[in-house]
Design a protein around this motif. Structure first.
Motif, PDB file in Angstrom:
ATOM      1  N   THR A   3      43.731  48.044  -0.389  1.00 18.16           N
ATOM      2  CA  THR A   3      43.106  48.671  -1.545  1.00 18.16           C
ATOM      3  C   THR A   3      41.920  49.514  -1.082  1.00 18.16           C
ATOM      4  O   THR A   3      41.081  49.040  -0.322  1.00 18.16           O
ATOM      5  N   PRO A   4      41.836  50.766  -1.514  1.00 14.02           N
ATOM      6  CA  PRO A   4      40.709  51.608  -1.096  1.00 14.02           C
ATOM      7  C   PRO A   4      39.394  51.097  -1.674  1.00 14.02           C
ATOM      8  O   PRO A   4      39.378  50.265  -2.584  1.00 14.02           O
ATOM      9  N   GLU A   5      38.303  51.608  -1.139  1.00 17.72           N
ATOM     10  CA  GLU A   5      36.999  51.279  -1.703  1.00 17.72           C
ATOM     11  C   GLU A   5      36.992  51.640  -3.186  1.00 17.72           C
ATOM     12  O   GLU A   5      37.392  52.740  -3.579  1.00 17.72           O
ATOM     13  N   THR A  10      36.872  48.773 -11.298  1.00 15.54           N
ATOM     14  CA  THR A  10      36.492  47.439 -10.850  1.00 15.54           C
ATOM     15  C   THR A  10      37.646  46.492 -11.150  1.00 15.54           C
ATOM     16  O   THR A  10      38.501  46.770 -12.003  1.00 15.54           O
ATOM     17  N   LEU A  11      37.677  45.370 -10.450  1.00 19.91           N
ATOM     18  CA  LEU A  11      38.719  44.358 -10.641  1.00 19.91           C
ATOM     19  C   LEU A  11      38.082  42.979 -10.670  1.00 19.91           C
ATOM     20  O   LEU A  11      37.266  42.642  -9.809  1.00 19.91           O
ATOM     21  N   GLY A  33      41.119  62.363  -9.823  1.00 18.19           N
ATOM     22  CA  GLY A  33      42.038  61.943  -8.781  1.00 18.19           C
ATOM     23  C   GLY A  33      41.646  60.634  -8.132  1.00 18.19           C
ATOM     24  O   GLY A  33      42.506  59.814  -7.797  1.00 18.19           O
ATOM     25  N   ARG A  34      40.356  60.433  -7.934  1.00 16.82           N
ATOM     26  CA  ARG A  34      39.888  59.193  -7.319  1.00 16.82           C
ATOM     27  C   ARG A  34      40.229  57.994  -8.194  1.00 16.82           C
ATOM     28  O   ARG A  34      40.749  56.975  -7.719  1.00 16.82           O
ATOM     29  N   ILE A  88      43.450  59.820  -2.713  1.00 16.50           N
ATOM     30  CA  ILE A  88      43.862  58.584  -2.039  1.00 16.50           C
ATOM     31  C   ILE A  88      45.381  58.606  -1.919  1.00 16.50           C
ATOM     32  O   ILE A  88      46.067  58.924  -2.898  1.00 16.50           O
ATOM     33  N   PRO A  89      45.955  58.265  -0.763  1.00 19.54           N
ATOM     34  CA  PRO A  89      47.415  58.158  -0.674  1.00 19.54           C
ATOM     35  C   PRO A  89      47.933  57.178  -1.727  1.00 19.54           C
ATOM     36  O   PRO A  89      47.331  56.115  -1.927  1.00 19.54           O
TER      37      PRO A  89
END
Length: 284
Positions: A3-5, A10-11, A33-34, A88-89
């Motif tokens: 998981t990206p930064e 939030t999770l 996009g982010r 992000i991919p």
């Protein structure tokens, strides 16, 4: 890829329920996009985590998501194309995902866990897309919901013209698409877009978490995975094919650990709490 930064989401996982929060401070959680990349990766990992049985997606603060960040809209207009470099991919689709659903915004439909949108405040444009592709929606009565496409000279984006009639019928879909003015949460509940109405500002989140917790506790993960495929894949096939596949599912289910646990518990006059952490059984 891990998981990206997390910068714009939030999770939090509690009692089998993953709460994903869209967060774009000062911009009413405007989509970019982010945020899109982070959201898909969070869904991917929630689908794989043994301790997640349901997902709730909502917005930070007073709004769900008011649509695309206008800075990105301006860039799209300048290039006359929706295609943008990915921040992000993208997270991979689950192996079981049917080819017909392997489209970016349909990602929640391919998961083995239910995704519930909890909508407060403004919900428009990209936020409308995200919430429409959830399995169902809980909305504050005072929320303001708009597709917003017609007001920008855009079509119904990302297959929404296909998805909406399957949720609320063609005529009501026409109302929410063609009338660009925001509709109240009470109105979209009455029209069938939202399945639960929560009175009281900010109450949709708590109601959605309550529903998700109930599902996580009382519904077998293997059943949910099969039912989601039945709803979003089999339902659009010929009746005979859907019927035959459901019988095959029934045969597979009676050999599953979830079925054995449930029958054993019923013999004792008990019910299984499916939040008990056990590996999710693979589904096809």
């Amino acid at each position: 890829m891990d998981t990206p930064e997390l910068i714009q989401t939030t999770l939090e996982v509690t009692d089998g329920v993953a709460l994903i929060e869209l967060r774009n401070a000062g911009r009413r959680n405007a989509w970019n996009g982010r945020m899109a990349g982070e959201y898909r990766w969070l869904l991917h990992h929630c689908d794989e985590r043994a301790d997640v049985r349901a997902v709730v997606v909502t917005g930070a603060g007073d709004d769900f998501c008011v649509g695309a960040d206008f800075r990105e809209l301006e860039s799209i207009g300048e290039t006359a194309s929706y295609e943008r470099p990915r921040a992000i991919p993208p997270a991979p689709f689950p192996d079981r995902a049917d080819e017909s659903l392997r489209r970016n915004h349909m990602y929640p439909l391919t998961l083995s866990v239910p995704v519930i949108a909890a909508i407060q405040g403004g919900c428009a444009g990209a936020g409308f897309v995200v919430s429409t592709y959830a399995d169902f929606r809980v909305v504050d009565g005072a929320a303001r919901v708009s597709s917003s496409y017609a007001g920008l000279g855009l079509p119904a984006e990302y297959g929404i013209g296909w998805m909406l009639p399957r949720i609320m019928g063609t005529a009501q879909s026409a109302v929410i698409l063609l009338d660009n003015e925001p509709h109240s949460g009470s109105d979209v509940y009455r029209m069938g877009w939202a399945q639960y109405l929560s009175e009281g500002t900010g109450s949709a989140r708590a109601r959605a978490v309550e529903l998700a917790t109930r599902i996580a506790r009382s519904s077998a993960p293997s059943s949910i995975a099969m039912m989601k495929r039945q709803l979003y894949v089999d339902a659009w096939r010929e009746a005979t094919e859907a019927y035959v596949r459901s019988v095959s599912d029934m045969d597979a289910a009676v050999g599953s650990a979830d079925f054995r646990r449930s029958v054993a518990a019923r013999r004792k006059g008990e019910r299984v709490d499916f939040r008990t952490v056990e590996p999710k059984e693979p589904q096809t």
